[in-house]
Design a protein around this motif. Structure first.
Motif, short mmCIF file in Angstrom:
data_model
loop_
_atom_site.label_atom_id
_atom_site.label_comp_id
_atom_site.label_asym_id
_atom_site.label_seq_id
_atom_site.Cartn_x
_atom_site.Cartn_y
_atom_site.Cartn_z
N ARG A 271 0.82 -1.22 0.00
CA ARG A 271 0.00 0.00 0.00
C ARG A 271 0.85 1.26 0.00
O ARG A 271 0.36 2.35 0.27
N VAL A 325 -9.52 -4.10 -1.04
CA VAL A 325 -9.64 -2.65 -1.30
C VAL A 325 -8.25 -2.03 -1.28
O VAL A 325 -7.62 -1.97 -0.22
N PRO A 326 -7.76 -1.56 -2.42
CA PRO A 326 -6.37 -1.05 -2.51
C PRO A 326 -6.23 0.37 -1.97
O PRO A 326 -5.89 1.30 -2.71
N SER A 327 -6.48 0.54 -0.70
CA SER A 327 -6.40 1.87 -0.08
C SER A 327 -5.61 1.79 1.21
O SER A 327 -5.90 0.94 2.07
N LEU A 328 -4.65 2.67 1.37
CA LEU A 328 -3.82 2.70 2.57
C LEU A 328 -4.66 3.02 3.81
O LEU A 328 -4.60 2.32 4.82
N VAL A 329 -5.48 4.06 3.72
CA VAL A 329 -6.29 4.50 4.86
C VAL A 329 -7.32 3.43 5.23
O VAL A 329 -7.50 3.10 6.41
N THR A 330 -8.01 2.90 4.22
CA THR A 330 -9.03 1.87 4.48
C THR A 330 -8.39 0.64 5.13
O THR A 330 -8.93 0.08 6.09
N GLY A 331 -7.25 0.21 4.60
CA GLY A 331 -6.58 -0.96 5.15
C GLY A 331 -6.19 -0.75 6.60
O GLY A 331 -6.44 -1.61 7.45
#
Length: 449
Positions: A271, A325-331
Protein backbone atom coordinates in the motif's frame (compact mmCIF):
# COMPACT_ATOMS: atom_id res chain seq x y z
CA UNK A 1 -14.91 -3.82 79.84
CA UNK A 2 -16.93 -6.89 78.94
CA UNK A 3 -19.17 -4.86 76.64
CA UNK A 4 -16.17 -3.45 74.80
CA UNK A 5 -14.60 -6.86 74.37
CA UNK A 6 -17.84 -8.31 73.06
CA UNK A 7 -17.93 -5.69 70.32
CA UNK A 8 -14.29 -6.20 69.34
CA UNK A 9 -14.84 -8.96 66.69
CA UNK A 10 -17.04 -6.69 64.55
CA UNK A 11 -14.37 -4.17 63.54
CA UNK A 12 -11.88 -7.03 63.19
CA UNK A 13 -14.21 -8.75 60.72
CA UNK A 14 -14.66 -5.53 58.76
CA UNK A 15 -10.92 -5.09 58.72
CA UNK A 16 -10.45 -8.67 57.46
CA UNK A 17 -12.90 -8.07 54.62
CA UNK A 18 -11.16 -4.85 53.63
CA UNK A 19 -7.78 -6.52 53.83
CA UNK A 20 -8.99 -9.41 51.66
CA UNK A 21 -10.37 -7.02 49.07
CA UNK A 22 -7.13 -5.02 49.08
CA UNK A 23 -5.13 -8.21 48.53
CA UNK A 24 -7.51 -9.16 45.74
CA UNK A 25 -6.89 -5.90 43.90
CA UNK A 26 -3.14 -6.12 44.46
CA UNK A 27 -3.04 -9.65 43.01
CA UNK A 28 -5.11 -8.43 40.08
CA UNK A 29 -2.71 -5.50 39.58
CA UNK A 30 0.30 -7.84 39.55
CA UNK A 31 -1.35 -10.01 36.89
CA UNK A 32 -2.15 -6.90 34.81
CA UNK A 33 1.46 -5.65 35.01
CA UNK A 34 2.66 -9.09 33.93
CA UNK A 35 0.24 -9.06 30.98
CA UNK A 36 1.40 -5.56 29.98
CA UNK A 37 4.98 -6.86 29.75
CA UNK A 38 3.81 -9.85 27.66
CA UNK A 39 1.85 -7.58 25.32
CA UNK A 40 4.90 -5.35 25.02
CA UNK A 41 6.95 -8.29 23.75
CA UNK A 42 4.29 -9.41 21.25
CA UNK A 43 3.69 -5.92 19.88
CA UNK A 44 7.26 -4.70 19.55
CA UNK A 45 8.72 -6.65 16.64
CA UNK A 46 6.65 -5.35 13.70
CA UNK A 47 8.26 -1.93 13.18
CA UNK A 48 11.74 -3.37 13.87
CA UNK A 49 11.64 -6.33 11.44
CA UNK A 50 12.78 -4.26 8.41
CA UNK A 51 15.72 -2.91 10.46
CA UNK A 52 16.64 -6.40 11.64
CA UNK A 53 16.77 -7.47 8.00
CA UNK A 54 19.08 -4.57 7.14
CA UNK A 55 21.29 -5.03 10.19
CA UNK A 56 21.84 -8.78 9.80
CA UNK A 57 21.41 -8.95 5.99
CA UNK A 58 18.70 -11.62 6.17
CA UNK A 59 15.51 -12.24 4.18
CA UNK A 60 11.93 -12.78 5.39
CA UNK A 61 12.51 -16.46 6.15
CA UNK A 62 15.68 -15.97 8.17
CA UNK A 63 14.39 -13.01 10.17
CA UNK A 64 11.33 -15.12 10.99
CA UNK A 65 13.62 -17.50 12.90
CA UNK A 66 13.08 -15.21 15.88
CA UNK A 67 9.48 -16.42 15.89
CA UNK A 68 10.22 -20.13 15.48
CA UNK A 69 12.85 -20.08 18.24
CA UNK A 70 10.35 -18.24 20.41
CA UNK A 71 7.93 -21.12 19.68
CA UNK A 72 10.44 -23.64 21.03
CA UNK A 73 10.73 -21.54 24.18
CA UNK A 74 6.95 -21.51 24.56
CA UNK A 75 6.75 -25.28 24.11
CA UNK A 76 9.46 -25.70 26.74
CA UNK A 77 7.31 -23.67 29.11
CA UNK A 78 4.29 -25.82 28.17
CA UNK A 79 6.18 -28.97 29.12
CA UNK A 80 7.21 -27.46 32.45
CA UNK A 81 3.65 -26.36 33.21
CA UNK A 82 2.12 -29.76 32.42
CA UNK A 83 4.69 -32.11 33.95
CA UNK A 84 5.35 -29.98 37.03
CA UNK A 85 1.98 -28.24 37.49
CA UNK A 86 1.67 -29.40 41.11
CA UNK A 87 5.23 -28.41 42.02
CA UNK A 88 5.08 -24.92 40.51
CA UNK A 89 4.45 -22.15 43.02
CA UNK A 90 2.71 -19.10 41.54
CA UNK A 91 4.93 -16.46 43.16
CA UNK A 92 8.20 -18.26 42.47
CA UNK A 93 7.28 -19.30 38.91
CA UNK A 94 6.22 -15.80 37.85
CA UNK A 95 9.36 -14.16 39.28
CA UNK A 96 11.61 -16.73 37.59
CA UNK A 97 9.78 -16.21 34.29
CA UNK A 98 10.06 -12.42 34.59
CA UNK A 99 13.79 -12.79 35.21
CA UNK A 100 14.15 -14.88 32.04
CA UNK A 101 12.39 -12.13 30.08
CA UNK A 102 14.78 -9.51 31.49
CA UNK A 103 17.82 -11.60 30.50
CA UNK A 104 16.45 -11.97 26.95
CA UNK A 105 15.75 -8.23 26.63
CA UNK A 106 19.24 -7.39 27.91
CA UNK A 107 20.77 -9.59 25.18
CA UNK A 108 18.52 -8.03 22.54
CA UNK A 109 19.59 -4.55 23.64
CA UNK A 110 23.05 -5.39 22.29
CA UNK A 111 21.51 -6.51 18.99
CA UNK A 112 23.63 -4.31 16.72
CA UNK A 113 26.77 -5.86 18.24
CA UNK A 114 25.55 -9.46 18.47
CA UNK A 115 25.91 -12.19 15.83
CA UNK A 116 22.52 -13.03 14.37
CA UNK A 117 22.41 -16.57 15.92
CA UNK A 118 22.88 -15.14 19.43
CA UNK A 119 20.17 -12.54 18.79
CA UNK A 120 17.84 -15.34 17.69
CA UNK A 121 18.62 -17.48 20.76
CA UNK A 122 17.55 -14.61 23.01
CA UNK A 123 14.01 -15.17 21.71
CA UNK A 124 14.09 -18.73 23.07
CA UNK A 125 14.73 -17.40 26.57
CA UNK A 126 12.07 -14.75 26.07
CA UNK A 127 9.59 -17.41 24.91
CA UNK A 128 10.02 -19.38 28.14
CA UNK A 129 9.54 -16.28 30.27
CA UNK A 130 6.51 -14.96 28.42
CA UNK A 131 4.71 -18.30 28.17
CA UNK A 132 5.28 -19.12 31.85
CA UNK A 133 3.95 -15.74 33.00
CA UNK A 134 0.97 -16.02 30.64
CA UNK A 135 0.04 -19.47 31.93
CA UNK A 136 0.37 -18.53 35.61
CA UNK A 137 -1.62 -15.27 35.26
CA UNK A 138 -4.44 -16.96 33.34
CA UNK A 139 -4.51 -19.96 35.66
CA UNK A 140 -4.80 -17.66 38.65
CA UNK A 141 -7.48 -15.39 37.20
CA UNK A 142 -9.52 -18.39 35.97
CA UNK A 143 -9.70 -19.53 39.62
CA UNK A 144 -11.12 -16.21 40.85
CA UNK A 145 -14.88 -16.32 41.45
CA UNK A 146 -15.62 -12.71 42.47
CA UNK A 147 -15.99 -10.66 39.25
CA UNK A 148 -13.80 -13.24 37.53
CA UNK A 149 -15.07 -12.70 33.97
CA UNK A 150 -14.70 -8.92 34.20
CA UNK A 151 -11.24 -9.17 35.73
CA UNK A 152 -10.18 -11.62 33.05
CA UNK A 153 -11.32 -9.20 30.33
CA UNK A 154 -9.59 -6.22 31.92
CA UNK A 155 -6.41 -8.24 32.51
CA UNK A 156 -6.26 -9.07 28.83
CA UNK A 157 -6.99 -5.44 28.02
CA UNK A 158 -3.79 -4.74 29.97
CA UNK A 159 -2.05 -7.07 27.52
CA UNK A 160 -3.46 -4.90 24.76
CA UNK A 161 -2.09 -1.77 26.43
CA UNK A 162 1.42 -3.24 26.33
CA UNK A 163 0.96 -4.36 22.74
CA UNK A 164 -0.38 -0.89 21.82
CA UNK A 165 2.41 1.16 23.40
CA UNK A 166 5.26 -1.10 22.23
CA UNK A 167 4.92 -0.38 18.47
CA UNK A 168 4.48 3.34 19.18
CA UNK A 169 7.82 3.32 20.98
CA UNK A 170 9.59 0.92 18.60
CA UNK A 171 8.44 3.01 15.61
CA UNK A 172 10.36 5.94 17.08
CA UNK A 173 13.48 3.79 17.32
CA UNK A 174 12.94 2.53 13.77
CA UNK A 175 13.59 6.09 12.57
CA UNK A 176 17.18 5.76 13.83
CA UNK A 177 18.62 2.66 12.12
CA UNK A 178 21.91 2.83 14.02
CA UNK A 179 20.22 2.66 17.42
CA UNK A 180 17.15 0.47 16.86
CA UNK A 181 18.26 -2.20 19.35
CA UNK A 182 18.27 0.36 22.18
CA UNK A 183 14.50 -0.13 22.18
CA UNK A 184 15.22 -3.28 24.17
CA UNK A 185 16.80 -1.18 26.92
CA UNK A 186 13.31 0.22 27.48
CA UNK A 187 11.99 -3.35 27.43
CA UNK A 188 14.55 -4.37 30.07
CA UNK A 189 13.43 -1.49 32.30
CA UNK A 190 9.79 -2.53 31.97
CA UNK A 191 10.79 -6.11 32.77
CA UNK A 192 12.51 -5.00 35.97
CA UNK A 193 9.37 -3.13 37.08
CA UNK A 194 7.34 -6.28 36.35
CA UNK A 195 9.76 -8.44 38.36
CA UNK A 196 9.62 -6.14 41.39
CA UNK A 197 5.82 -5.97 41.24
CA UNK A 198 5.44 -9.77 41.12
CA UNK A 199 7.95 -10.34 43.91
CA UNK A 200 6.49 -7.72 46.27
CA UNK A 201 2.79 -8.56 45.72
CA UNK A 202 2.78 -12.36 45.42
CA UNK A 203 5.71 -12.72 47.87
CA UNK A 204 6.68 -16.08 46.34
CA UNK A 205 3.42 -17.67 47.61
CA UNK A 206 1.35 -20.40 45.96
CA UNK A 207 -1.92 -19.85 44.10
CA UNK A 208 -4.20 -21.37 46.73
CA UNK A 209 -2.64 -19.33 49.53
CA UNK A 210 -3.08 -16.13 47.53
CA UNK A 211 -6.70 -16.98 46.73
CA UNK A 212 -7.48 -17.67 50.39
CA UNK A 213 -5.88 -14.37 51.39
CA UNK A 214 -8.34 -12.51 49.19
CA UNK A 215 -11.34 -14.47 50.43
CA UNK A 216 -11.41 -16.79 47.41
CA UNK A 217 -10.40 -20.30 46.64
CA UNK A 218 -11.30 -22.10 49.88
CA UNK A 219 -13.54 -24.56 48.03
CA UNK A 220 -11.01 -24.93 45.23
CA UNK A 221 -8.26 -25.45 47.75
CA UNK A 222 -10.23 -28.26 49.41
CA UNK A 223 -10.94 -29.88 46.05
CA UNK A 224 -7.28 -29.67 45.17
CA UNK A 225 -6.37 -31.35 48.46
CA UNK A 226 -8.89 -34.12 47.82
CA UNK A 227 -7.25 -34.71 44.45
CA UNK A 228 -3.71 -34.54 45.81
CA UNK A 229 -1.58 -37.20 44.21
CA UNK A 230 -4.27 -37.93 41.65
CA UNK A 231 -3.36 -35.32 39.01
CA UNK A 232 -1.36 -36.82 36.20
CA UNK A 233 -0.23 -35.25 32.97
CA UNK A 234 -2.19 -37.92 31.05
CA UNK A 235 -5.42 -36.50 32.48
CA UNK A 236 -4.58 -33.11 30.97
CA UNK A 237 -3.31 -34.10 27.55
CA UNK A 238 -6.00 -36.80 27.32
CA UNK A 239 -8.81 -34.28 27.73
CA UNK A 240 -10.36 -33.40 24.38
CA UNK A 241 -11.72 -30.00 25.51
CA UNK A 242 -8.31 -28.97 26.84
CA UNK A 243 -6.60 -29.89 23.57
CA UNK A 244 -9.23 -28.10 21.48
CA UNK A 245 -9.03 -24.93 23.56
CA UNK A 246 -5.24 -25.08 23.18
CA UNK A 247 -5.60 -25.47 19.40
CA UNK A 248 -8.12 -22.63 19.22
CA UNK A 249 -5.91 -20.22 21.15
CA UNK A 250 -2.79 -21.29 19.25
CA UNK A 251 -4.58 -20.20 16.07
CA UNK A 252 -5.99 -17.08 17.71
CA UNK A 253 -2.73 -15.78 19.20
CA UNK A 254 -0.93 -16.68 15.97
CA UNK A 255 -3.48 -14.60 14.06
CA UNK A 256 -3.24 -11.74 16.55
CA UNK A 257 0.56 -11.48 16.63
CA UNK A 258 0.89 -12.01 12.87
CA UNK A 259 -1.71 -9.36 12.14
CA UNK A 260 -0.13 -6.90 14.54
CA UNK A 261 3.44 -7.37 13.30
CA UNK A 262 3.40 -8.37 9.62
CA UNK A 263 0.69 -5.82 8.74
CA UNK A 264 3.42 -3.17 8.92
CA UNK A 265 5.45 -4.86 6.17
CA UNK A 266 2.23 -5.45 4.18
CA UNK A 267 1.26 -1.76 4.32
CA UNK A 268 4.78 -0.65 3.37
CA UNK A 269 5.11 -3.00 0.39
CA UNK A 270 1.53 -3.38 -0.88
CA UNK A 271 0.00 0.00 0.00
CA UNK A 272 3.10 2.22 -0.38
CA UNK A 273 3.17 3.17 3.29
CA UNK A 274 6.22 4.96 4.72
CA UNK A 275 8.10 4.63 8.01
CA UNK A 276 4.96 5.76 9.84
CA UNK A 277 3.33 2.46 8.88
CA UNK A 278 4.41 1.21 12.31
CA UNK A 279 1.36 3.04 13.65
CA UNK A 280 -0.83 0.46 11.88
CA UNK A 281 0.43 -2.06 14.41
CA UNK A 282 -0.41 0.37 17.22
CA UNK A 283 -3.91 0.81 15.78
CA UNK A 284 -4.49 -2.93 15.73
CA UNK A 285 -3.38 -3.48 19.31
CA UNK A 286 -5.24 -0.35 20.39
CA UNK A 287 -8.40 -1.88 18.93
CA UNK A 288 -7.61 -5.12 20.74
CA UNK A 289 -7.39 -3.26 24.05
CA UNK A 290 -10.63 -1.34 23.52
CA UNK A 291 -12.53 -4.44 22.41
CA UNK A 292 -11.68 -6.34 25.57
CA UNK A 293 -13.38 -3.66 27.65
CA UNK A 294 -16.23 -2.12 25.64
CA UNK A 295 -17.55 -5.48 24.37
CA UNK A 296 -17.94 -6.96 27.87
CA UNK A 297 -21.68 -6.02 28.07
CA UNK A 298 -22.36 -7.47 24.61
CA UNK A 299 -20.51 -10.68 25.53
CA UNK A 300 -22.69 -11.04 28.62
CA UNK A 301 -25.93 -10.20 26.81
CA UNK A 302 -25.49 -12.60 23.87
CA UNK A 303 -23.52 -15.20 25.79
CA UNK A 304 -19.76 -15.69 25.60
CA UNK A 305 -19.94 -18.98 23.70
CA UNK A 306 -22.39 -17.66 21.06
CA UNK A 307 -20.94 -14.18 20.54
CA UNK A 308 -17.71 -15.69 19.23
CA UNK A 309 -19.45 -16.79 16.02
CA UNK A 310 -20.66 -13.23 15.38
CA UNK A 311 -17.18 -11.78 15.90
CA UNK A 312 -15.54 -14.37 13.63
CA UNK A 313 -17.93 -13.73 10.72
CA UNK A 314 -17.47 -9.95 10.94
CA UNK A 315 -13.68 -10.31 11.25
CA UNK A 316 -13.52 -12.38 8.08
CA UNK A 317 -15.55 -9.71 6.26
CA UNK A 318 -13.22 -6.94 7.49
CA UNK A 319 -10.16 -8.99 6.51
CA UNK A 320 -11.51 -9.28 2.97
CA UNK A 321 -11.84 -5.48 2.87
CA UNK A 322 -8.18 -5.07 3.87
CA UNK A 323 -7.21 -7.58 1.19
CA UNK A 324 -9.37 -6.45 -1.72
CA UNK A 325 -9.64 -2.65 -1.30
CA UNK A 326 -6.37 -1.05 -2.51
CA UNK A 327 -6.40 1.87 -0.08
CA UNK A 328 -3.82 2.70 2.57
CA UNK A 329 -6.29 4.50 4.86
CA UNK A 330 -9.03 1.87 4.48
CA UNK A 331 -6.58 -0.96 5.15
CA UNK A 332 -5.17 0.70 8.27
CA UNK A 333 -8.66 1.51 9.58
CA UNK A 334 -10.08 -1.97 9.09
CA UNK A 335 -7.01 -3.60 10.65
CA UNK A 336 -7.93 -1.62 13.78
CA UNK A 337 -11.57 -2.77 13.53
CA UNK A 338 -10.38 -6.38 13.34
CA UNK A 339 -8.39 -5.76 16.52
CA UNK A 340 -11.53 -4.57 18.34
CA UNK A 341 -13.46 -7.74 17.48
CA UNK A 342 -10.55 -10.11 18.10
CA UNK A 343 -9.99 -8.60 21.54
CA UNK A 344 -12.48 -10.69 23.57
CA UNK A 345 -11.41 -14.07 22.12
CA UNK A 346 -8.69 -14.94 24.61
CA UNK A 347 -10.46 -13.90 27.84
CA UNK A 348 -13.66 -15.65 26.72
CA UNK A 349 -11.76 -18.90 26.11
CA UNK A 350 -10.11 -18.60 29.54
CA UNK A 351 -13.48 -17.98 31.20
CA UNK A 352 -14.90 -21.11 29.51
CA UNK A 353 -11.98 -23.10 30.94
CA UNK A 354 -12.54 -21.71 34.42
CA UNK A 355 -16.25 -22.65 34.29
CA UNK A 356 -15.93 -26.13 32.82
CA UNK A 357 -12.61 -27.72 33.80
CA UNK A 358 -12.34 -29.53 37.15
CA UNK A 359 -10.29 -27.55 39.71
CA UNK A 360 -7.70 -30.29 40.19
CA UNK A 361 -6.55 -30.10 36.56
CA UNK A 362 -7.21 -26.39 35.99
CA UNK A 363 -3.71 -25.08 36.70
CA UNK A 364 -1.94 -27.68 34.57
CA UNK A 365 -4.50 -27.30 31.78
CA UNK A 366 -4.19 -23.51 31.75
CA UNK A 367 -0.42 -23.98 31.69
CA UNK A 368 -0.66 -26.18 28.61
CA UNK A 369 -3.21 -23.93 26.91
CA UNK A 370 -1.37 -20.72 27.74
CA UNK A 371 2.00 -21.97 26.58
CA UNK A 372 0.61 -23.44 23.37
CA UNK A 373 -1.21 -20.19 22.65
CA UNK A 374 2.04 -18.30 23.17
CA UNK A 375 3.74 -20.70 20.76
CA UNK A 376 1.08 -19.81 18.20
CA UNK A 377 2.24 -16.22 18.53
CA UNK A 378 5.61 -17.41 17.30
CA UNK A 379 4.81 -20.27 14.90
CA UNK A 380 2.24 -18.49 12.71
CA UNK A 381 4.38 -15.34 12.22
CA UNK A 382 7.30 -17.57 11.22
CA UNK A 383 5.16 -19.42 8.69
CA UNK A 384 3.95 -16.06 7.40
CA UNK A 385 7.53 -14.89 6.87
CA UNK A 386 8.45 -18.10 5.05
CA UNK A 387 5.39 -17.86 2.78
CA UNK A 388 6.02 -14.14 2.17
CA UNK A 389 9.57 -14.92 1.09
CA UNK A 390 8.30 -17.41 -1.49
CA UNK A 391 5.08 -15.75 -2.69
CA UNK A 392 5.23 -12.13 -1.53
CA UNK A 393 3.88 -10.26 1.47
CA UNK A 394 0.43 -10.03 -0.19
CA UNK A 395 -0.06 -13.63 1.00
CA UNK A 396 -0.63 -12.29 4.51
CA UNK A 397 -4.29 -11.54 3.78
CA UNK A 398 -5.48 -14.95 2.48
CA UNK A 399 -3.52 -16.55 5.32
CA UNK A 400 -5.37 -14.41 7.89
CA UNK A 401 -8.75 -15.25 6.33
CA UNK A 402 -7.89 -18.95 6.52
CA UNK A 403 -6.77 -18.69 10.15
CA UNK A 404 -10.01 -16.95 11.16
CA UNK A 405 -12.08 -19.63 9.41
CA UNK A 406 -10.07 -22.36 11.15
CA UNK A 407 -10.80 -20.76 14.53
CA UNK A 408 -14.51 -20.93 13.74
CA UNK A 409 -14.30 -24.65 12.97
CA UNK A 410 -12.38 -25.38 16.18
CA UNK A 411 -14.79 -23.31 18.29
CA UNK A 412 -17.73 -25.33 16.93
CA UNK A 413 -15.97 -28.52 18.02
CA UNK A 414 -14.66 -27.13 21.30
CA UNK A 415 -17.40 -25.27 23.18
CA UNK A 416 -18.18 -27.39 26.28
CA UNK A 417 -21.89 -27.38 27.16
CA UNK A 418 -21.34 -28.51 30.76
CA UNK A 419 -18.49 -29.03 33.24
CA UNK A 420 -15.94 -31.54 31.98
CA UNK A 421 -15.67 -34.86 33.83
CA UNK A 422 -12.10 -36.12 34.08
CA UNK A 423 -11.14 -39.57 35.23
CA UNK A 424 -8.70 -39.43 38.14
CA UNK A 425 -5.88 -41.86 38.74
CA UNK A 426 -8.04 -43.52 41.44
CA UNK A 427 -9.91 -45.30 38.66
CA UNK A 428 -6.95 -47.60 38.39
CA UNK A 429 -7.23 -48.32 42.15
CA UNK A 430 -10.94 -48.72 43.01
CA UNK A 431 -10.30 -49.73 46.61
CA UNK A 432 -8.88 -46.29 47.36
CA UNK A 433 -11.94 -44.36 46.14
CA UNK A 434 -13.87 -42.24 48.62
CA UNK A 435 -17.69 -42.25 48.83
CA UNK A 436 -17.58 -38.53 49.56
CA UNK A 437 -15.81 -37.61 46.34
CA UNK A 438 -17.35 -34.78 44.38
CA UNK A 439 -18.83 -35.55 40.94
CA UNK A 440 -15.98 -33.76 39.19
CA UNK A 441 -13.51 -36.13 40.88
CA UNK A 442 -15.63 -39.31 40.71
CA UNK A 443 -13.28 -42.09 39.54
CA UNK A 444 -16.17 -43.87 37.85
CA UNK A 445 -16.65 -40.96 35.43
CA UNK A 446 -14.99 -41.07 32.06
CA UNK A 447 -13.27 -38.20 30.32
CA UNK A 448 -15.97 -36.23 28.55
CA UNK A 449 -15.41 -36.56 24.85
Amino acid sequence: MEEKSSQTPVPQTDFSVKKARRRSWLHFLACCVSMISIGWVDGSSGPLIPLMQQQFHVNYTLVSLIFIVNTVGCLTAAAINVFYSEELVLGKATVTAALAQIIANALQAAGIRLPFPVFVISYYICGIGVAMQDAQANGYMASVKRNGATKMGVMHAAYGVGALVAPLVSTQFSNHPSFWSLFYVVSTGLGIINLICLAVIFQFKGKEQCLIEEGEGIERSESSSTAAGQVHWRQIIGSRPVLLVAAFLLCYVGTEVTQGNWSVSYIINERDGGTASGYVSAGFFGGLTIGRVILLPLNSWIGEERVMYLYLVICIGFQLVVWLVPSLVTGALFVSFIGVLLGPFYPIAMNVCGRTLPPHILTGSIGLIGAFSASGGALVPFATGAIAQAAGIWSLQPLMVGMLALQGVIWILEVPKQPVQVKSSESRHPTRSSPTSSPALDPEKNIRE
